[in-house]
Design a protein around this motif. Sequence first.
Motif, PDB file in Angstrom:
ATOM      1  N   ARG A   8       7.093 -57.114   3.900  1.00 36.96           N
ATOM      2  CA  ARG A   8       5.688 -57.262   3.705  1.00 36.96           C
ATOM      3  C   ARG A   8       4.939 -57.948   4.753  1.00 36.96           C
ATOM      4  O   ARG A   8       3.724 -57.387   4.912  1.00 36.96           O
ATOM      5  N   ALA A   9       5.481 -58.757   5.558  1.00 36.32           N
ATOM      6  CA  ALA A   9       4.896 -59.370   6.845  1.00 36.32           C
ATOM      7  C   ALA A   9       4.611 -58.051   7.806  1.00 36.32           C
ATOM      8  O   ALA A   9       3.367 -58.072   8.336  1.00 36.32           O
ATOM      9  N   THR A  10       5.564 -57.256   7.781  1.00 42.39           N
ATOM     10  CA  THR A  10       5.268 -56.044   8.681  1.00 42.39           C
ATOM     11  C   THR A  10       4.165 -55.137   8.160  1.00 42.39           C
ATOM     12  O   THR A  10       3.126 -54.886   9.161  1.00 42.39           O
ATOM     13  N   ALA A  11       3.866 -55.150   7.116  1.00 42.61           N
ATOM     14  CA  ALA A  11       2.958 -54.161   6.656  1.00 42.61           C
ATOM     15  C   ALA A  11       1.520 -54.962   6.728  1.00 42.61           C
ATOM     16  O   ALA A  11       0.499 -54.445   7.090  1.00 42.61           O
ATOM     17  N   GLU A  12       1.686 -56.279   6.633  1.00 48.16           N
ATOM     18  CA  GLU A  12       0.482 -56.998   6.898  1.00 48.16           C
ATOM     19  C   GLU A  12      -0.091 -56.936   8.312  1.00 48.16           C
ATOM     20  O   GLU A  12      -1.156 -56.931   8.484  1.00 48.16           O
ATOM     21  N   LEU A  13       0.879 -57.239   9.226  1.00 53.93           N
ATOM     22  CA  LEU A  13       0.687 -57.125  10.529  1.00 53.93           C
ATOM     23  C   LEU A  13       0.210 -55.661  11.011  1.00 53.93           C
ATOM     24  O   LEU A  13      -0.825 -55.439  11.446  1.00 53.93           O
ATOM     25  N   VAL A  14       0.685 -54.841  10.522  1.00 50.77           N
ATOM     26  CA  VAL A  14       0.223 -53.311  11.048  1.00 50.77           C
ATOM     27  C   VAL A  14      -1.111 -52.924  10.439  1.00 50.77           C
ATOM     28  O   VAL A  14      -1.923 -52.534  11.107  1.00 50.77           O
ATOM     29  N   GLY A  15      -1.088 -53.459   8.858  1.00 55.22           N
ATOM     30  CA  GLY A  15      -2.434 -53.086   8.316  1.00 55.22           C
ATOM     31  C   GLY A  15      -3.597 -53.654   9.035  1.00 55.22           C
ATOM     32  O   GLY A  15      -4.913 -53.231   9.356  1.00 55.22           O
ATOM     33  N   THR A  16      -3.415 -55.126   9.226  1.00 51.16           N
ATOM     34  CA  THR A  16      -4.568 -55.819   9.893  1.00 51.16           C
ATOM     35  C   THR A  16      -4.808 -55.355  11.085  1.00 51.16           C
ATOM     36  O   THR A  16      -5.948 -55.494  11.594  1.00 51.16           O
ATOM     37  N   ALA A  17      -3.837 -55.073  11.955  1.00 53.56           N
ATOM     38  CA  ALA A  17      -4.154 -54.465  13.307  1.00 53.56           C
ATOM     39  C   ALA A  17      -4.792 -53.132  13.189  1.00 53.56           C
ATOM     40  O   ALA A  17      -5.911 -52.981  14.071  1.00 53.56           O
ATOM     41  N   LEU A  18      -4.520 -52.238  12.304  1.00 54.32           N
ATOM     42  CA  LEU A  18      -5.303 -51.081  12.439  1.00 54.32           C
ATOM     43  C   LEU A  18      -6.735 -51.308  11.757  1.00 54.32           C
ATOM     44  O   LEU A  18      -7.510 -50.541  12.219  1.00 54.32           O
ATOM     45  N   LEU A  19      -6.864 -52.143  10.815  1.00 51.50           N
ATOM     46  CA  LEU A  19      -8.087 -52.704  10.426  1.00 51.50           C
ATOM     47  C   LEU A  19      -9.124 -53.115  11.477  1.00 51.50           C
ATOM     48  O   LEU A  19     -10.142 -52.539  11.697  1.00 51.50           O
ATOM     49  N   VAL A  20      -8.450 -53.985  12.189  1.00 45.67           N
ATOM     50  CA  VAL A  20      -9.331 -54.502  13.242  1.00 45.67           C
ATOM     51  C   VAL A  20      -9.697 -53.684  14.406  1.00 45.67           C
ATOM     52  O   VAL A  20     -10.796 -53.575  14.752  1.00 45.67           O
ATOM     53  N   ALA A  21      -8.497 -52.521  14.595  1.00 47.03           N
ATOM     54  CA  ALA A  21      -8.885 -51.722  15.655  1.00 47.03           C
ATOM     55  C   ALA A  21      -9.818 -50.827  15.147  1.00 47.03           C
ATOM     56  O   ALA A  21     -10.847 -50.286  16.061  1.00 47.03           O
TER      57      ALA A  21
END
Length: 228
Positions: A8-21
């Motif tokens: 879950r933490a990995t999904a949040e990290l990757v998802g937020t990174a792609l959102l901000v990018a």
Amino acid sequence: MSPSLAARATAELVGTALLVATVVGSGVMATRLTHDVAVQLLANSLATGAVLVALIVSLQPVSAAFNPVVTLAEVVLRVLAPRAAVALVVAQLLGGAIGAVLANVMFDLDAVSIATRDRTGAGVWTGEVVATLGLLLVVLGCARARRPDAIPWAVAGWIVAAYWATSSTSFANPAVTVARTLSDSFAGISPASVPMFVLMQLLGGAVALGVMRLLHPSPPSPLEATDG
């Protein structure tokens, strides 16, 4: 079988990174393609809405909040343990920072350039309350209606609309707000403006929880996912 906290933490990290990018990158691209501020905002808002649909649909089975306010709401509603929430919020903040750096690098900017754009004033702060209030109502309302499949589209719709309808252009997310201090570009926000933005976002989330308790006084079902 429920996803592990690490997943879950990995999904949040990757998802937020792609959102901000996407938020930062589309802002940079827009300013390079046109000098019309309205067109720049249109491009930025549509790109943000599109990536929210894609990310929430794909990561929702694991975790797709990408937003500390939503994660804190889950704690208040007792569908997420505080210890797990800490891990997810840390992942969101880290992912946001990574996303901002990636956007800067993709467009040949300094990897980190502290934003200088001040976003301040009572009107702008009110806009952040409204933006976050609306976002939480959309997420909680869809979850309450047992329509997790509708969350990606509802969240994207609200965020695109709120880009235009709110004076703050709808940050509505502390992790995204902090990350946007790392890019002195169209989407940037100066570090000095961040504390009030985050406070207003938390206030908007609190108001949304109060409204939902009035609308749905019975215990809520677990949140399925969210955003922006």
